[in-house]
Design an enzyme around this catalytic site. Structure first.
Site, mmCIF file in Angstrom:
data_model
loop_
_atom_site.group_PDB
_atom_site.id
_atom_site.type_symbol
_atom_site.label_atom_id
_atom_site.label_comp_id
_atom_site.label_asym_id
_atom_site.label_seq_id
_atom_site.Cartn_x
_atom_site.Cartn_y
_atom_site.Cartn_z
ATOM 1 N N PRO A 2 0.838 -1.202 0.000
ATOM 2 C CA PRO A 2 0.000 0.000 0.000
ATOM 3 C C PRO A 2 0.872 1.250 0.000
ATOM 4 C CG PRO A 2 -0.696 -1.548 1.705
ATOM 5 C CD PRO A 2 0.626 -2.032 1.181
ATOM 6 N N LYS A 53 2.698 6.714 5.478
ATOM 7 C CA LYS A 53 2.091 5.397 5.290
ATOM 8 C C LYS A 53 1.363 4.920 6.542
ATOM 9 C CE LYS A 53 5.285 3.886 1.797
ATOM 10 N NZ LYS A 53 6.217 2.833 1.401
ATOM 11 N N ASN A 172 7.687 2.855 -3.522
ATOM 12 C CA ASN A 172 8.575 2.568 -4.646
ATOM 13 C C ASN A 172 7.989 2.995 -5.993
ATOM 14 O OD1 ASN A 172 11.172 1.621 -5.107
ATOM 15 N ND2 ASN A 172 10.414 -0.346 -5.876
ATOM 16 N N ARG A 247 15.532 -2.208 -2.591
ATOM 17 C CA ARG A 247 14.308 -1.925 -3.339
ATOM 18 C C ARG A 247 14.658 -1.769 -4.810
ATOM 19 N NH1 ARG A 247 10.263 -0.125 -0.110
ATOM 20 N NH2 ARG A 247 9.002 -0.760 -1.874
#
Ligand SMILES: [Zn+2]
Length: 264
Positions: A2, A53, A172, A247
């Site tokens: 998410p 987040k 990302n 990542r």
């Protein structure tokens, strides 16, 4: 995973419960052990906000519950009674393979249900002070973001943008798309990126994420498009692992030049 815009959507849906005294249950065993239900049940829900987040649920008495969704967490808003009460244990409606809900906030007409909770904790009065400014702030605090990003000049910009202590809310996907929009290579060190370029990346991420909150997600240009054609310059989109958390960075070497990009 998410992204910040998903959290803002959840915060919008949960607004219907704000102002109500809510019944609070924590059916999942890993949530039940936290003792949250006893401390929150029957309190008035005063505010729901997405910060980066995190979803912050403010209850009367200064209690703030922080929910971070990690990879699989989901908030759903249902009509009251969709999730069975404890006396009907074992008969929860649920997405397949998710076990019991972590948290149920039940108002007069609706209930908010958290599945796959991941992070659920009381954080007290001030929310999450360790987070950087929210990229979805209105307006975003770009000056503080720039100041925090400048603290480690040797760090690569694609890695730094994911550090929630510097800027909160960029995942990302929007990192990759924001860098592409601003024509900045994720592999350049922060000391090689001037303030106007860095600000352009942040503004692009903000604009893309704000658009996504309010409607369908904007088209992607590089994210998960490795090997495909860059729609701007005709180059080939690359991908490579970046940073301590490995990542995946996506970029077009044709129009996002410079930095210590790995050889293709
Ligand atoms: Zn390109």
């Amino acid at each position: 995973m998410p992204e910040g815009d998903s959290l803002h959507r959840a915060a919008q849906r949960l607004q219907v419960l704000v102002g109500e005294r809510v019944e609070v249950e924590t059916p999942h065993p890993r949530a039940a052990v936290k003792g949250l239900a006893g401390r929150l049940d029957g309190r008035r829900l005063e505010q729901v906000e997405a910060v980066g987040k995190n979803l912050l649920l403010h209850f009367e008495g200064g209690l703030v519950l922080r929910s971070h969704l990690r990879m699989k967490g989901r908030w759903r808003l249902e009509r009251r009674g969709t999730v069975a009460r404890p006396e009907d244990r074992g008969r929860f409606q649920r997405p397949p393979g998710t076990g019991k809900p972590w948290l149920v906030l039940r108002g007069a007409e609706h209930e908010a249900v958290l599945w796959n909770g991941a992070v659920l904790e009381l954080v007290g009065l001030r929310g999450a002070p360790r987070l950087g400014p929210d990229i979805l702030g209105e307006p975003p605090d770009y000056e503080t973001m720039l100041a925090r990003l400048r603290a480690d000049p040797e760090r690569e910009v694609g890695d730094a943008l994911l550090d929630q202590r510097l800027v909160a809310g960029i995942g990302n996907l929007w990192k990759a798309e924001g860098l592409w929009e601003a024509r900045v290579s994720p592999w350049r060190r922060l000391e090689e990126v001037d303030d106007s370029e860095l600000r352009a990346v942040l503004e692009a991420a903000h604009m893309l994420m704000r658009t996504s909150v309010e409607g369908p997600r904007p088209a992607r240009h590089v994210y998960r498009r490795a090997g495909r054609i860059c729609p701007r310059c005709g180059g080939i989109v690359h991908s490579a692992s970046q940073g301590a958390n490995a990542r995946t960075a996506y970029w077009c070497p044709g129009c996002q030049v410079g930095g210590n990009a790995p050889p293709s």
